[in-house]
Each structure stands twice: as structure tokens, then as C-alpha cells.
Design an enzyme around this catalytic site. Structure first.
Site, PDB file in Angstrom:
ATOM      1  N   HIS A 116       0.809  -1.221   0.000  1.00 14.22           N
ATOM      2  CA  HIS A 116       0.000   0.000   0.000  1.00 14.22           C
ATOM      3  C   HIS A 116       0.842   1.271   0.000  1.00 14.22           C
ATOM      4  O   HIS A 116       0.313   2.355   0.228  1.00 14.22           O
ATOM      5  CB  HIS A 116      -0.957   0.000   1.189  1.00 14.22           C
ATOM      6  CG  HIS A 116      -2.018  -1.058   1.114  1.00 14.22           C
ATOM      7  ND1 HIS A 116      -2.585  -1.636   2.226  1.00 14.22           N
ATOM      8  CD2 HIS A 116      -2.611  -1.648   0.044  1.00 14.22           C
ATOM      9  CE1 HIS A 116      -3.472  -2.544   1.846  1.00 14.22           C
ATOM     10  NE2 HIS A 116      -3.507  -2.565   0.531  1.00 14.22           N
ATOM     11  N   SER A 184      -6.142  -8.698  10.082  1.00 15.29           N
ATOM     12  CA  SER A 184      -7.452  -9.345  10.100  1.00 15.29           C
ATOM     13  C   SER A 184      -7.678 -10.131   8.813  1.00 15.29           C
ATOM     14  O   SER A 184      -8.555 -10.984   8.732  1.00 15.29           O
ATOM     15  CB  SER A 184      -8.561  -8.302  10.269  1.00 15.29           C
ATOM     16  OG  SER A 184      -8.468  -7.319   9.246  1.00 15.29           O
TER      17      SER A 184
END
Length: 235
Positions: A116, A184
Site C-alpha cells: 500500500h 485481520s
């Protein structure tokens, strides 16, 4: 010897897939836990979007400046142990994190994919010149041309760089061991990378919460700091 230690030291080609939970021990809050960054604001997806950057650059800038930067944070034991495997030529790290801590820990550039982007790489949207992040934290305007500065990170509504996708897929196809840590594993396309893995690769996750893994995946539920403190690296 812990299960994680055995797995890592039997591996020849490791891919570490890391998320915000890897950096919480360095004092950087995560995003999606009940006390994370996203729990504090009603519209973080908008505030970190390409639309906000274009329509309300001042609003975008103030949010990023006051919520995302932790320049005094240092790599913790998780970063350091992963870096040791990378420097030994046994691992590649693919991270969602934009906090620069994997780089600071000494991971070779060719063994790190910042999926990212990186908050500390700043460029001008008008003239494309790079500037130090310290300059950006003083003003969002480029003093040379007046353009608006931004961090080289992937915002909502923006696509992942093809180079990062290609490097990630290749690494996963070649890996014999994949370790998911501190994430997650619900944000796509990052979470979807696991689908490109070598079908014979061992998949293990180290996380405080149970996450969804492929069949035969190994879930090590616990504190990643404690787990990596017990990891030794064979010479």
C-alpha cells in the site's frame, strides 16, 4: 522450541504477509480493532480517499498529518526477526503497512513489497519532485512550484501498483512457507494474495484473533511479540 520457530527454521523460502498488528508494539495504533484508528472517526474511508484529496486537500492533509504519522516509532522484535530472515536470503516481506518500519529494520529493498505504499515517501502532484516527509509535515504545498504534496500511498479509490502485485504473486508462487501476521486478513486485494500461493506451501497465521485460513492452515493464536521473541534463526 515453539511451533512457529520449528516452522520458520525448516523453511527455505518464506513469505511474511503483515498488517497493522505488527506495528502496535511500536506504538502505532491499528485500524480495525475496537480501539483502532477507524473506531475513532465516522468516515475514515472518505478522509483517506482520492476524492477527499482532490475535493478537500486541506481536510485530507490535516487528517493524514495528525492521525497517520509516528516518526519516532522504532521497529520492534517482530520487524527485527523478520528482517533477519530476509537478510539471510530466506524471506520476502509483503506488508499492508505504510509506516516504514520494515524498511527501518533493515529488510533489503529487493525483499520488501510495501503493498500500500509508504507514508515517508512524498512527492508533488504537480511537478512530481520528491521531498522529505519533514517538509510535508510543515506544509502540504510544494515550495518550488506550489503544487500539492502527497504521500506515495494507495488511497481508497486508487489501484495497487502493478509492480507490487506482480512481485507479490511471484513470491507466493515460489514460497514453501507463508506466515500471516498482525492482520485481520479481510482487506482486498491484499487478502486475496493467498490464492496465488504454491499449493504445497505451509500456511500459518500468528494473530490475537482467529482469522480465516486455507484448508490445513495453522492458526497460532496469541501475542506475536511473544511468539517472535522465542524465534531463533539458524546460521
Amino acid at each position: 522450541m515453539t511451533e512457529l520457530n520449528k516452522i520458520l527454521n525448516r523453511a527455505n523460502k518464506i513469505v511474511f504477509l503483515t498488517g497493522a498488528g505488527v506495528s502496535t508494539a511500536s506504538g502505532i495504533p491499528d485500524y480495525r480493532s475496537k480501539n483502532g484508528l477507524y473506531a475513532q472517526k465516522k468516515t475514515p474511508e472518505y478522509l483517506l480517499s482520492h476524492t477527499c484529496l482532490i475535493r478537500e486537500p486541506e481536510t485530507f492533509y490535516q487528517y493524514v498529518k495528525h492521525n497517520l504519522y509516528y516518526p519516532n516509532s522504532k521497529p520492534n522484535i517482530i520487524h527485527k526477526k523478520m528482517a533477519a530472515f530476509a537478510k539471510a536470503g530466506k524471506a520476502i516481506i509483503i506488508t499492508q503497512n505504510i509506516d516504514n518500519l520494515h524498511g527501518q529494520s533493515g529488510v533489503p529493498v529487493d525483499r520488501l513489497v510495501e503493498f500500500h505504499g509508504n507514508l515517508y515517501k512524498i512527492y508533488c502532484q504537480k511537478c512530481h519532485q520528491r521531498v522529505p516527509y519533514q517538509t510535508y509535515l510543515q506544509s502540504m504545498h510544494h515550495q518550488n512550484c506550489g503544487g500539492i504534496l502527497r504521500a506515495d500511498v494507495v488511497l481508497y479509490e486508487e489501484g495497487i501498483k502493478q509492480e507490487n502485485l506482480q512481485k507479490s504473486v511471484l513470491a507466493l508462487q515460489q514460497a514453501d512457507t507463508i506466515v500471516v501476521c498482525g492482520t485481520s486478513f479481510v482487506v482486498y486485494p491484499f487478502a486475496g494474495l493467498i490464492e496465488y500461493r504454491n499449493s504445497n506451501a505451509k500456511v500459518v497465521a500468528v494473530n490475537k484473533e482467529t482469522i480465516s485460513l486455507p484448508e490445513k492452515g495453522i492458526m497460532i493464536k496469541g501475542d506475536a511479540v511473544q511468539e517472535f521473541e522465542q524465534v531463533t534463526i539458524k546460521a
